[in-house]
Design an enzyme around this catalytic site. Structure first.
Site, PDB file in Angstrom:
ATOM      1  N   GLU A  81       0.844  -1.059  -0.067  1.00  0.00           N
ATOM      2  CA  GLU A  81      -0.132  -0.085   0.110  1.00  0.00           C
ATOM      3  C   GLU A  81       0.878   1.240  -0.129  1.00  0.00           C
ATOM      4  OE1 GLU A  81      -3.994  -1.121   2.299  1.00  0.00           O
ATOM      5  OE2 GLU A  81      -2.373  -1.342   3.506  1.00  0.00           O
ATOM      6  N   GLU A  92      -3.794  -9.632   3.475  1.00  0.00           N
ATOM      7  CA  GLU A  92      -4.661  -9.505   4.742  1.00  0.00           C
ATOM      8  C   GLU A  92      -5.791 -10.263   5.126  1.00  0.00           C
ATOM      9  OE1 GLU A  92      -2.864  -5.270   3.845  1.00  0.00           O
ATOM     10  OE2 GLU A  92      -3.480  -7.321   2.763  1.00  0.00           O
TER      11      GLU A  92
END
Length: 346
Positions: free
Chosen positions: A200, A220
């Site tokens: 990210e 995740e």
């Protein structure tokens, strides 16, 4: 000594200005003041440790960064930072978790937690926010982000408590916003792996270079959380919703080579060539007009948020500022005289 954050007309960027003020208020405020000391002007930049290297702290001063500007401009050196008027404001920025170096007008930020694969702890992210803000005040034209120890970043630190993890996510969003909206282009040099929050962070950068065998992804969902610091927002815009959902829902990692074929990274090269390739891109960008580069970033970053015609009218207003900047005249003259242009720093 004049310190400014953006160089284009502030009236053209109210939303960006508001976001930056929120970022400052939600984090540790930076105070600047100056005074005469002998024949030199001393600028005091108040920052909390551990951003400032211990060697720069004077006894009795606490967490103050002292930057001395002597009469005239010193010759530009590697690892030296300058304001837009050429004033030297420091030889380097260091903390236990972030290392920053500068060569000419290109800065390199190194995430420095190699023993934890550069996992994004709250402390590291806070130092990174301060560093991004600091570099905007300098004559830096391009920033490269890399990780120490051969890994870009393994993402969020899973050894944190849930509350600590959420706080780290909040700070990560702050730094991602700061990088994504910065007038300075950022290049992620992905060596080894960029996973979870590490990817990210790379997605917030303007360009990405990865090793062909690097591993990237957002796993995740495999540990009971989701990519909540920009992954689900950036990915669909870069590689399309279909591939973005595949990457996020399966949690699988892909190679740097495949990431390049999907458009997730700009270049996939041998691991040994990652930094050289990132540096080549940075040098190409740094030779261009900083004003034109900032305008280009602002326009392209808002391309998906604004209808085409409305955005084009906004570009027309932005062009009023850029066209009257000295860089445009220099660029035209250089073209007519068949020479390389010499553009002003921001």
């Amino acid at each position: 000594m004049q310190w400014t954050r953006g160089r284009l007309d502030r009236r053209l960027r109210p939303s960006l200005r508001q976001r930056r003020h929120v970022l400052r208020d939600s984090h540790r405020k930076i105070d600047l003041e100056s005074f005469q000391l002998g024949g030199a002007m001393v600028a005091v930049r108040r920052v909390p440790p551990p951003l400032v290297a211990d060697s720069l702290l004077s006894p009795g001063i606490g967490s103050l960064f002292l930057a001395v500007s002597l009469t005239g401009h010193p010759p530009r050196q590697e690892n030296t930072f300058y304001t837009s008027d050429g004033t030297c404001i420091g030889m380097s920025i260091e903390s236990d978790l972030i290392d920053v170096t500068r060569e000419d007008r290109i800065a390199t930020i190194t995430l420095n937690r190699p023993e934890r694969k550069n996992a994004l702890s709250r402390a590291l992210v806070c130092d990174l926010i301060e560093t991004v803000q600091f570099l905007e005040e300098t004559a830096t034209r391009v920033v490269i982000i890399r990780g120490a120890g051969g890994t870009f970043s393994a993402g969020g630190d899973l050894e944190q408590s849930p509350d600590e993890f959420v706080e780290e996510v909040s700070k990560s969003i702050d730094v991602i916003d700061a990088i994504h909206t910065s007038p300075v282009p950022y290049i992620a040099a992905i060596e080894g792996a960029a996973v979870g929050g590490g990817l990210e962070l790379a997605l917030a950068c303007d360009l990405r270079v990865a090793g062909v065998e690097a591993r990237v992804g957002l796993p995740e969902t495999t540990v009971g959380i989701f990519p909540c610091a920009g992954g689900t927002r950036f990915l669909p815009r870069m590689i399309g919703t279909t591939r973005a959902k595949e990457l996020v829902l399966t949690g699988r990692l892909i190679s740097g080579d495949r990431a390049a074929s999907w458009g997730l990274v700009n270049r996939a090269v041998d691991a040994a060539d990652v930094m050289d390739t990132a540096s080549d891109l940075a040098e190409a960008i740094s030779s261009n007009s900083p004003t034109a580069v900032e305008a280009t970033l602002r326009s392209t970053n808002e391309a998906f948020d604004t209808p085409v015609i409305e955005g084009t009218r906004w570009d027309e207003e932005l062009a009023q500022t850029v066209a009257h900047h000295p860089d445009f005249e220099e660029g035209k003259q250089a073209f007519l005289e068949n020479r390389s242009p010499v553009f002003e720093d921001r």
